[in-house]
Design an enzyme around this catalytic site. Structure first.
Site, PDB file in Angstrom:
ATOM      1  CB  CYS A   1      -0.917   0.015   1.224  1.00 13.14           C
ATOM      2  SG  CYS A   1      -0.045   0.192   2.785  1.00 13.14           S
TER       3      CYS A   1
ATOM      4  CG  ASP B   1      12.166  29.075 -33.003  1.00 10.93           C
ATOM      5  OD1 ASP B   1      12.546  30.243 -33.149  1.00 10.93           O
ATOM      6  OD2 ASP B   1      12.640  28.109 -33.638  1.00 10.93           O
TER       7      ASP B   1
ATOM      8  CG  ASP C   1      14.543  27.956 -30.008  1.00 12.12           C
ATOM      9  OD1 ASP C   1      14.390  29.192 -30.062  1.00 12.12           O
ATOM     10  OD2 ASP C   1      14.415  27.212 -30.993  1.00 12.12           O
TER      11      ASP C   1
ATOM     12  CG  ASP D   1      14.041  23.884 -34.350  1.00 11.40           C
ATOM     13  OD1 ASP D   1      14.124  25.085 -34.057  1.00 11.40           O
ATOM     14  OD2 ASP D   1      14.252  23.451 -35.495  1.00 11.40           O
TER      15      ASP D   1
END
Length: 765
Positions: free
Chosen positions: A13, A459, A656, A652
């Site tokens: 549990c 972007d 960035d 990408d």
């Protein structure tokens, strides 16, 4: 510090996870330990010079738990780049899966033994209740004392064989002062059993102490039966939550055909090393990642990209392990093997994310940590109050009966299992569902935060656009020339240039199946253009000069952010070709979906205002922030956050990365750079921006499921514990039989896991 993930044995549990956390975290040299009840794994950060897994085990084994650590397997995982590794081993799934199946088979056998007995006793109990309340129902045709003896024998077998873990929970509680769900069940059923044995074997005690003249063997049998059955269903359901990883593992190739000493030989996938020349024939799975060095083919990469259309591959192109070669044969050089392959990285990322905890789980963890001790106190207090308040009105016999029923009922219904399962089961299924759709989620925190996002920052280059120049306009000036001729002359000369714009022009010509002419006297004029002679004509391709800027056509193209080149044939201006980075095919649809989901869309780019606004207008983007330096992108994200927005950033490129980290959720295109992917919490395979709206839909659905799970986990206890304690008896005369408490307890865990599994059927738009 060493980071290690180990399997945990013996957990029953959420309180078990709390006990292990508390015990191990107190050891010197342990920096952090995170035990996940749903995945039955523990992530431990520790100093191996001070403490070892064996030392940790010595601390928790006496409590009934253990860490399973295979150092050999971990070594293989770390050295996977050498290629000498079996994929079925490095994932760590096959062995644990076998063990889990064996454990479930044992639980199934126990259930098959105890459940028929429990159901028989339950039906007898219900018959007896009906016989006492409905006049036309006859009494059971069996002397009560005889039935008590039979029940005592059955209860003894059930409690001390099937219920052995519950008895061990009581022993550990008395010895080490640690309590989990097994402790509560054990104390409750053992109390009912011992009381019943005493009055059955020594009936004179009933008269001497004015005790209730009935036994609770049925409670012991039926509660254990229902709890064991519930645990079996829960374990079987939990196994289904990890099917996403099993499917990914099943995609792996088992063997590879490699060239060694001039011969083609078939070897195990674990024997492929970097630099091997691998032969792939039609219909075969590509065994590892690499670069084609001979031949060409069409490859089904849908398992990685989600795109059903096969991709044409030629010499110099990369291939991904476990994708399928549809036609043609080719040879490739292995560049990534073992744990370094794309599929292995995906498996690793999915497994890590499924084992991580969302911030919302902290609430359930804190409650589970104090739940068992609180329940014990409530059970004892309810027992004492029943005796103190009940004796004057109900008499000793009646009040003792209700006191026992309340004590046992409170202990049994108060199950923290559902609390412990509420968040992780939904996370496991949600992350797995994302992987099916090409949405890789790094951790549960990113999944939770994404559900709260109100602003998406995109972007431009490589995210909304294709990230490469494309010919958009071919405009003849000379009436004797057409578009095909203009493109043929320009491409014939540009094919000898290395400039990116030149490649775009040559690619446009190849798409139109234009045969290029031979070129003589070629020269490249740096920063200006190229010259050459084609079919006896002097061809000069250059960027617009001052005299060209006044041309309304060129000016209009440049105002759209396009790059223009001018063609002169034998000194006469003959035409223009315009190029720009164009929208991805799916961009408009993706942004439309994000708008429909109630999000504000911002474009953040270093490109000039004209080019940025031209793209934004086409894609229906709300806000444009252009001409931003890479180091300023994170600042712009922070400005949005300071305005009260919850921001997701999709990009990408290397530039960035800081913005992806600053954003509440960073989303990387898998077609981008490794550093962008590393900086982001979510990665979209194939760079498909439509997956962004799918990721948002998935995160919202997962969080909705978690909240539903927490509601059901809490509601069982909030309603059940007071009723079991007898709170409603003075008003309406309502009490909760421990048998129904056991049924409710089992139902709570099963309902939570079942609700999480509903996510598996969800279709993302």
């Amino acid at each position: 510090m060493n980071n290690k993930t180990v399997d945990v044995k013996g957990m029953h549990c959420a309180s078990c996870a709390t006990i292990i956390n508390n015990k191990v975290s107190k050891l010197q040299g342990v920096d952090n330990v995170d035990v996940n009840f749903a995945t039955e794994k523990a992530k431990i950060t520790f100093d191996p010079a001070v403490v070892s897994v064996d030392v940790m085990n010595s601390e928790i084994e006496k409590l009934g738990y253990s860490f399973i650590d295979d150092d050999h397997m971990n070594h293989l995982m770390m050295s996977g780049s050498a290629g000498m590794i079996d994929h079925s081993v490095h994932t760590g799934m096959n062995q644990s899966k076998t063990d889990k199946y064996k454990e479930i088979e044992d639980m199934k056998r126990n259930t098959q033994f105890v459940l028929p007995i429990s159901l028989f006793i339950f039906m007898v109990m219900m018959w007896n209740i009906l016989a006492q309340t409905v006049s036309f129902v006859p009494n059971i045709p069996l002397p009560m004392h005889t039935f008590d003896i039979i029940s005592m024998i059955l209860a003894t077998v059930v409690l001390f064989w099937i219920g052995k873990p519950f008895i061990q929970g009581v022993v550990r509680f008395l010895t080490y002062r640690v309590a989990n769900m097994d402790t509560l069940i054990g104390i409750g059923t053992l109390t009912a059993y011992l009381y019943s044995v005493i009055i059955t074997l020594f009936p004179q005690i009933i008269v001497a102490f004015q005790l209730p003249d009935y036994t609770y063997f049925d409670v012991t049998i039926v509660v254990i039966g229902f709890v064991v059955f519930g645990k079996y269903l829960e374990a079987r359901s939990k196994l289904r939550t990890g099917e996403a990883i099993e499917k990914l593992i099943g995609l792996q190739a088992k063997t590879a055909l490699v060239v060694r000493d001039g011969k083609e030989i078939e070897v195990s996938i674990s024997s492929v090393i970097i630099g091997d020349i691998v032969v792939v024939k039609p219909g075969e799975k590509i065994p590892v990642d690499g670069i084609i060095i001979e031949g060409s083919s069409s490859i089904d990469e849908s398992m990685i990209t989600g795109e059903s259309i096969p991709v044409d591959k030629k010499i110099g192109d990369t291939v991904i392990g476990s994708t399928i070669n549809k036609q043609g044969s080719f040879n490739f050089r292995a560049t990534k093997v073992g744990v370094d392959t794309v599929l292995s990285q995906i498996i690793h990322m999915v497994a890590d994310a499924q084992g991580s905890k969302a911030p919302i789980q902290a609430v359930a963890d804190r409650i589970s940590g104090v739940f068992v001790p609180v329940v014990l106190v409530i059970a004892i207090v309810s027992f004492v109050l029943w005796l103190a308040i009940g004796i004057p009105t109900l008499g000793f016999s009646g009040s003792l009966a209700y006191a026992l029923m309340s004590f046992v009922g409170v202990l049994i219904i108060a199950c923290p299992c559902a609390l412990g399962l509420a968040t992780p089961t939904a996370i496991i299924v949600g992350v797995g569902k994302g992987a099916e759709y090409g949405i890789l989620i790094k951790n549960a925190e990113a999944l939770e935060k994404l559900s709260k996002v109100d602003t998406i920052v995109l972007d431009k280059t490589g995210t909304i656009t294709k990230g490469m120049p494309t010919v958009t306009d071919i405009m003849p000036i000379d009436v004797n020339q057409d578009e095909t001729t203009i493109l043929k002359y320009v491409a014939s000369v540009e094919k000898l240039s290395e400039h990116p714009l030149a490649k775009a022009i040559v690619f446009a010509a190849s798409e139109r199946n234009i045969l290029l002419e031979a070129v003589s006297n070629f020269s490249a004029l740096e920063g200006v253009g190229v010259r050459g002679v084609v079919s006896g004509k002097e061809i000069y391709v250059h960027k617009p000069v001052e005299s060209d800027i006044g041309d309304t056509t060129i000016r209009a193209l440049q105002e759209q952010g396009k790059t223009v080149v001018v063609l002169e044939i034998d000194g006469k201006k003959s035409g223009f070709i315009a190029m720009s980075d164009t929208l991805k095919d799916e961009a408009i649809q993706a942004i439309s979906r994000l708008h429909a989901q109630g999000l504000a869309i911002v474009m953040l780019t270093g490109d000039n205002y004209l080019a940025a606004h031209h793209i934004a207008d086409q894609a229906n983007i709300d806000t444009v922030i252009a001409e931003v330096l890479p180091q300023e992108k994170a600042i712009k994200i922070k400005e949005l956050q300071n305005q009260g927005h919850v921001v997701a950033m999709a990009g990408d490129g290397i530039n960035d990365a800081p913005a992806l980290v600053q954003a509440d959720v960073g989303v990387a295109m898998a077609t981008g750079t490794d550093i962008a992917i590393e900086s982001a919490g979510i990665t979209l395979l194939n760079g498909d921006i439509r997956k962004l709206s799918q990721a948002l839909e998935l995160s919202r659905a997962t969080m909705k499921t978690i909240k539903q799970n927490l509601f059901w986990a809490f509601i069982y206890n909030i309603i059940g514990v007071p009723i079991a304690a007898g709170l409603l008896y003075p008003i309406w005369g309502i009490t909760l039989n421990p048998i129904f408490a056991g049924l409710a307890m089992a139902g709570s865990s099963v309902s939570v896991v079942t609700n999480s599994l509903r996510l598996k059927t969800k279709k993302l738009k």
